[in-house]
Design a protein around this motif. Structure first.
Motif, PDB file in Angstrom:
ATOM      1  N   GLY A   1       0.781  -1.223   0.000  1.00  0.00           N
ATOM      2  CA  GLY A   1       0.000   0.000   0.000  1.00  0.00           C
ATOM      3  C   GLY A   1       0.816   1.277   0.000  1.00  0.00           C
ATOM      4  O   GLY A   1       0.282   2.369   0.191  1.00  0.00           O
ATOM      5  N   ARG A   2       2.130   1.186  -0.273  1.00  0.00           N
ATOM      6  CA  ARG A   2       3.016   2.338  -0.130  1.00  0.00           C
ATOM      7  C   ARG A   2       3.498   2.920  -1.453  1.00  0.00           C
ATOM      8  O   ARG A   2       4.302   3.850  -1.461  1.00  0.00           O
ATOM      9  CB  ARG A   2       4.239   1.944   0.704  1.00  0.00           C
ATOM     10  N   ALA A   3       3.048   2.406  -2.564  1.00  0.00           N
ATOM     11  CA  ALA A   3       3.584   2.826  -3.861  1.00  0.00           C
ATOM     12  C   ALA A   3       2.465   3.310  -4.783  1.00  0.00           C
ATOM     13  O   ALA A   3       1.291   2.956  -4.599  1.00  0.00           O
ATOM     14  CB  ALA A   3       4.329   1.655  -4.518  1.00  0.00           C
ATOM     15  N   PRO A   4       2.812   4.108  -5.782  1.00  0.00           N
ATOM     16  CA  PRO A   4       1.802   4.523  -6.767  1.00  0.00           C
ATOM     17  C   PRO A   4       1.121   3.342  -7.444  1.00  0.00           C
ATOM     18  O   PRO A   4      -0.052   3.433  -7.824  1.00  0.00           O
ATOM     19  CB  PRO A   4       2.617   5.345  -7.775  1.00  0.00           C
ATOM     20  N   GLU A   5       1.849   2.238  -7.588  1.00  0.00           N
ATOM     21  CA  GLU A   5       1.250   1.049  -8.198  1.00  0.00           C
ATOM     22  C   GLU A   5       0.059   0.541  -7.382  1.00  0.00           C
ATOM     23  O   GLU A   5      -0.914   0.031  -7.950  1.00  0.00           O
ATOM     24  CB  GLU A   5       2.298  -0.054  -8.338  1.00  0.00           C
ATOM     25  N   ASP A   6       0.129   0.677  -6.055  1.00  0.00           N
ATOM     26  CA  ASP A   6      -0.997   0.270  -5.213  1.00  0.00           C
ATOM     27  C   ASP A   6      -2.215   1.168  -5.461  1.00  0.00           C
ATOM     28  O   ASP A   6      -3.359   0.694  -5.503  1.00  0.00           O
ATOM     29  CB  ASP A   6      -0.605   0.335  -3.733  1.00  0.00           C
ATOM     30  N   ARG A   7      -1.969   2.466  -5.624  1.00  0.00           N
ATOM     31  CA  ARG A   7      -3.071   3.386  -5.883  1.00  0.00           C
ATOM     32  C   ARG A   7      -3.681   3.124  -7.257  1.00  0.00           C
ATOM     33  O   ARG A   7      -4.894   3.244  -7.452  1.00  0.00           O
ATOM     34  CB  ARG A   7      -2.584   4.836  -5.760  1.00  0.00           C
ATOM     35  N   GLU A   8      -2.834   2.751  -8.213  1.00  0.00           N
ATOM     36  CA  GLU A   8      -3.358   2.404  -9.532  1.00  0.00           C
ATOM     37  C   GLU A   8      -4.246   1.164  -9.443  1.00  0.00           C
ATOM     38  O   GLU A   8      -5.296   1.089 -10.096  1.00  0.00           O
ATOM     39  CB  GLU A   8      -2.211   2.158 -10.511  1.00  0.00           C
ATOM     40  N   TYR A   9      -3.831   0.189  -8.646  1.00  0.00           N
ATOM     41  CA  TYR A   9      -4.654  -1.005  -8.419  1.00  0.00           C
ATOM     42  C   TYR A   9      -6.031  -0.600  -7.898  1.00  0.00           C
ATOM     43  O   TYR A   9      -7.061  -1.072  -8.393  1.00  0.00           O
ATOM     44  CB  TYR A   9      -3.948  -1.938  -7.428  1.00  0.00           C
ATOM     45  N   THR A  10      -6.062   0.285  -6.893  1.00  0.00           N
ATOM     46  CA  THR A  10      -7.331   0.742  -6.338  1.00  0.00           C
ATOM     47  C   THR A  10      -8.184   1.401  -7.407  1.00  0.00           C
ATOM     48  O   THR A  10      -9.397   1.160  -7.495  1.00  0.00           O
ATOM     49  CB  THR A  10      -7.085   1.722  -5.178  1.00  0.00           C
ATOM     50  N   ASP A  11      -7.567   2.220  -8.252  1.00  0.00           N
ATOM     51  CA  ASP A  11      -8.308   2.904  -9.321  1.00  0.00           C
ATOM     52  C   ASP A  11      -8.875   1.917 -10.330  1.00  0.00           C
ATOM     53  O   ASP A  11     -10.019   2.066 -10.790  1.00  0.00           O
ATOM     54  CB  ASP A  11      -7.402   3.898 -10.037  1.00  0.00           C
ATOM     55  N   ILE A  12      -8.088   0.894 -10.691  1.00  0.00           N
ATOM     56  CA  ILE A  12      -8.554  -0.101 -11.658  1.00  0.00           C
ATOM     57  C   ILE A  12      -9.739  -0.882 -11.103  1.00  0.00           C
ATOM     58  O   ILE A  12     -10.740  -1.110 -11.799  1.00  0.00           O
ATOM     59  CB  ILE A  12      -7.407  -1.052 -12.043  1.00  0.00           C
ATOM     60  N   VAL A  13      -9.642  -1.277  -9.828  1.00  0.00           N
ATOM     61  CA  VAL A  13     -10.741  -2.020  -9.202  1.00  0.00           C
ATOM     62  C   VAL A  13     -11.990  -1.145  -9.117  1.00  0.00           C
ATOM     63  O   VAL A  13     -13.105  -1.597  -9.418  1.00  0.00           O
ATOM     64  CB  VAL A  13     -10.329  -2.532  -7.813  1.00  0.00           C
ATOM     65  N   ARG A  14     -11.817   0.118  -8.716  1.00  0.00           N
ATOM     66  CA  ARG A  14     -12.966   1.024  -8.606  1.00  0.00           C
ATOM     67  C   ARG A  14     -13.642   1.192  -9.973  1.00  0.00           C
ATOM     68  O   ARG A  14     -14.870   1.119 -10.085  1.00  0.00           O
ATOM     69  CB  ARG A  14     -12.519   2.379  -8.069  1.00  0.00           C
ATOM     70  N   ASP A  15     -12.838   1.389 -11.012  1.00  0.00           N
ATOM     71  CA  ASP A  15     -13.399   1.566 -12.352  1.00  0.00           C
ATOM     72  C   ASP A  15     -14.143   0.320 -12.812  1.00  0.00           C
ATOM     73  O   ASP A  15     -15.237   0.406 -13.383  1.00  0.00           O
ATOM     74  CB  ASP A  15     -12.278   1.899 -13.333  1.00  0.00           C
ATOM     75  N   PHE A  16     -13.567  -0.845 -12.549  1.00  0.00           N
ATOM     76  CA  PHE A  16     -14.203  -2.100 -12.953  1.00  0.00           C
ATOM     77  C   PHE A  16     -15.550  -2.264 -12.253  1.00  0.00           C
ATOM     78  O   PHE A  16     -16.555  -2.599 -12.904  1.00  0.00           O
ATOM     79  CB  PHE A  16     -13.279  -3.273 -12.603  1.00  0.00           C
ATOM     80  N   ARG A  17     -15.574  -2.029 -10.950  1.00  0.00           N
ATOM     81  CA  ARG A  17     -16.831  -2.157 -10.200  1.00  0.00           C
ATOM     82  C   ARG A  17     -17.886  -1.210 -10.749  1.00  0.00           C
ATOM     83  O   ARG A  17     -19.031  -1.604 -10.985  1.00  0.00           O
ATOM     84  CB  ARG A  17     -16.597  -1.855  -8.717  1.00  0.00           C
ATOM     85  N   LEU A  18     -17.513   0.036 -10.958  1.00  0.00           N
ATOM     86  CA  LEU A  18     -18.483   1.025 -11.416  1.00  0.00           C
ATOM     87  C   LEU A  18     -19.040   0.659 -12.781  1.00  0.00           C
ATOM     88  O   LEU A  18     -20.249   0.793 -13.035  1.00  0.00           O
ATOM     89  CB  LEU A  18     -17.830   2.407 -11.457  1.00  0.00           C
ATOM     90  N   ARG A  19     -18.182   0.182 -13.680  1.00  0.00           N
ATOM     91  CA  ARG A  19     -18.641  -0.201 -15.010  1.00  0.00           C
ATOM     92  C   ARG A  19     -19.651  -1.332 -14.956  1.00  0.00           C
ATOM     93  O   ARG A  19     -20.664  -1.328 -15.669  1.00  0.00           O
ATOM     94  CB  ARG A  19     -17.450  -0.601 -15.887  1.00  0.00           C
ATOM     95  N   HIS A  20     -19.395  -2.309 -14.090  1.00  0.00           N
ATOM     96  CA  HIS A  20     -20.274  -3.476 -14.069  1.00  0.00           C
ATOM     97  C   HIS A  20     -21.511  -3.243 -13.233  1.00  0.00           C
ATOM     98  O   HIS A  20     -22.573  -3.828 -13.510  1.00  0.00           O
ATOM     99  CB  HIS A  20     -19.486  -4.707 -13.635  1.00  0.00           C
ATOM    100  N   TRP A  21     -21.430  -2.404 -12.220  1.00  0.00           N
ATOM    101  CA  TRP A  21     -22.659  -1.995 -11.540  1.00  0.00           C
ATOM    102  C   TRP A  21     -23.581  -1.284 -12.536  1.00  0.00           C
ATOM    103  O   TRP A  21     -24.771  -1.552 -12.591  1.00  0.00           O
ATOM    104  CB  TRP A  21     -22.343  -1.081 -10.367  1.00  0.00           C
ATOM    105  N   ALA A  22     -23.003  -0.375 -13.318  1.00  0.00           N
ATOM    106  CA  ALA A  22     -23.820   0.366 -14.287  1.00  0.00           C
ATOM    107  C   ALA A  22     -24.384  -0.559 -15.356  1.00  0.00           C
ATOM    108  O   ALA A  22     -25.556  -0.447 -15.741  1.00  0.00           O
ATOM    109  CB  ALA A  22     -22.968   1.468 -14.927  1.00  0.00           C
ATOM    110  N   ALA A  23     -23.569  -1.505 -15.836  1.00  0.00           N
ATOM    111  CA  ALA A  23     -24.014  -2.410 -16.889  1.00  0.00           C
ATOM    112  C   ALA A  23     -25.167  -3.295 -16.407  1.00  0.00           C
ATOM    113  O   ALA A  23     -26.165  -3.492 -17.121  1.00  0.00           O
ATOM    114  CB  ALA A  23     -22.853  -3.269 -17.378  1.00  0.00           C
ATOM    115  N   ARG A  24     -25.045  -3.827 -15.200  1.00  0.00           N
ATOM    116  CA  ARG A  24     -26.113  -4.683 -14.676  1.00  0.00           C
ATOM    117  C   ARG A  24     -27.365  -3.885 -14.406  1.00  0.00           C
ATOM    118  O   ARG A  24     -28.489  -4.362 -14.612  1.00  0.00           O
ATOM    119  CB  ARG A  24     -25.640  -5.395 -13.418  1.00  0.00           C
ATOM    120  N   ALA A  25     -27.197  -2.647 -13.901  1.00  0.00           N
ATOM    121  CA  ALA A  25     -28.352  -1.817 -13.600  1.00  0.00           C
ATOM    122  C   ALA A  25     -29.152  -1.503 -14.875  1.00  0.00           C
ATOM    123  O   ALA A  25     -30.387  -1.444 -14.862  1.00  0.00           O
ATOM    124  CB  ALA A  25     -27.924  -0.531 -12.917  1.00  0.00           C
ATOM    125  N   GLN A  26     -28.448  -1.321 -15.993  1.00  0.00           N
ATOM    126  CA  GLN A  26     -29.111  -1.009 -17.256  1.00  0.00           C
ATOM    127  C   GLN A  26     -29.791  -2.225 -17.872  1.00  0.00           C
ATOM    128  O   GLN A  26     -30.701  -2.085 -18.680  1.00  0.00           O
ATOM    129  CB  GLN A  26     -28.088  -0.444 -18.239  1.00  0.00           C
TER     130      GLN A  26
END
Length: 314
Positions: free
Chosen positions: A287-312
């Motif tokens: 959790g101490r490197a920019p790569e960890d923050r990128e991981y968080t961003d990728i997971v957040r984006d993936f979740r949001l995309r699929h929540w939206a897709a299922r909702a539609q």
């Protein structure tokens, strides 16, 4: 030392092996396993206190038919937002319960800004397979009573990735609606340890520093290691599995499990994404490197995309 990663990641790698190889008890030494679990969890709490700041979140402990679940609501989450993550912790199948489960779930959930149910499933040596999978299914059934399946994303890392996949397979086979998506980070997909990276990455992996075979055998409790609910890599995914994000690192001993599971899902027609982080071992860079923050961003984006897709789609 690779120069292809951030200075912070290089600093973590420069620390070398972050822990000695585990001194596993004999399989029939139940008291020895209990002592090992207690010592490991004390050490884990000390590391967690260093890794994570004091996050602002409401944590409620609930009991669902004997299964303890931590309901985590980060500050600022809109009460009308029904999206939720079902989190299944890792820990070599034997560690990570109790206060470690609670603390890790808060530390992972709050930066992602999402409500979560974290399952404190029962574990070996007292509760081997299939109890952990069934406990998680109990929590998933209860979650379906208060949330639509399209609002749920299942999350699991390491051993938790194994149990998350197995739980989804069991839910599918019982006719339950599947979640919107699954996020599996460095999942233990094959307890036979037949993948290439189990051998090629052992010794350069900073976190998993010894063979986990005794823990795997303790968890399996005498069941065939190729049973699809023990090693989800060997499951039939053609009859249904949610869109899945898989995450690994080039130094992770579980990289082969992650890559092979990606191919199994892809061949079955499951929408699946694979992200591999340069030079990362199991658990990324603490959790101490920019790569960890990128991981968080990728997971957040993936979740949001699929929540939206299922909702539609409903």
């Amino acid at each position: 030392m690779p120069t292809s990663v951030s200075p912070q990641a290089q600093a973590i790698l420069a620390m070398g092996l972050l822990q000695p190889p585990p001194d596993w008890p004999a399989l029939d030494d139940i008291d020895g396993w209990r002592t090992s679990v207690s010592a490991e969890e004390a050490s884990a709490m000390a590391m967690i206190n260093q890794m994570f700041p004091a996050y602002d979140a409401e944590v409620e402990e609930i009991d669902i038919d004997g299964v303890r679940v931590y309901v985590i609501t980060p500050a600022g989450v809109d009460p009308s937002d029904r999206r939720v993550m079902l989190d299944i912790h890792g820990g070599s199948f034997v560690y990570g319960g109790g206060q470690v489960c609670r603390a890790m779930a808060v530390g992972q959930t709050v930066p992602m800004g999402v409500r979560a149910w974290s399952v404190d499933y029962r574990q070996p040596p007292d509760h081997p397979f299939p109890t952990p999978v069934h406990d998680c299914l109990v929590a998933y059934r209860a979650l379906l009573e208060v949330h639509r399946p399209e609002d749920i994303v299942v999350n699991g890392a390491s051993a938790g990735g194994n149990i998350a996949a197995a739980m989804i397979l069991l839910a599918r086979d019982e006719g339950l609606p599947l979640p919107a998506a699954a996020v599996l980070t460095s999942p233990v997909a094959d307890l036979t340890e037949s993948g290439d990276s189990w051998h090629t990455n052992m010794g350069i992996e900073p976190t998993l520093t010894g063979s986990p075979t005794p823990a795997f055998l303790l968890y399996a409790g005498g069941h065939d290691l190729r049973d699809p609910l023990v090693s989800p890599l060997f499951a039939d995914f053609t009859t249904g599995f949610p869109p899945t994000l898989l995450f690994g690192g080039t130094r992770d001993v579980l990289l082969s499990d992650t890559v092979r599971l990606h191919h199994a899902l892809y061949r079955a027609g499951v929408p699946v994404e694979l992200h591999v982080t340069e030079a990362a071992g199991h658990g990324m860079f603490l959790g101490r490197a920019p790569e960890d923050r990128e991981y968080t961003d990728i997971v957040r984006d993936f979740r949001l995309r699929h929540w939206a897709a299922r909702a539609q789609s409903v």
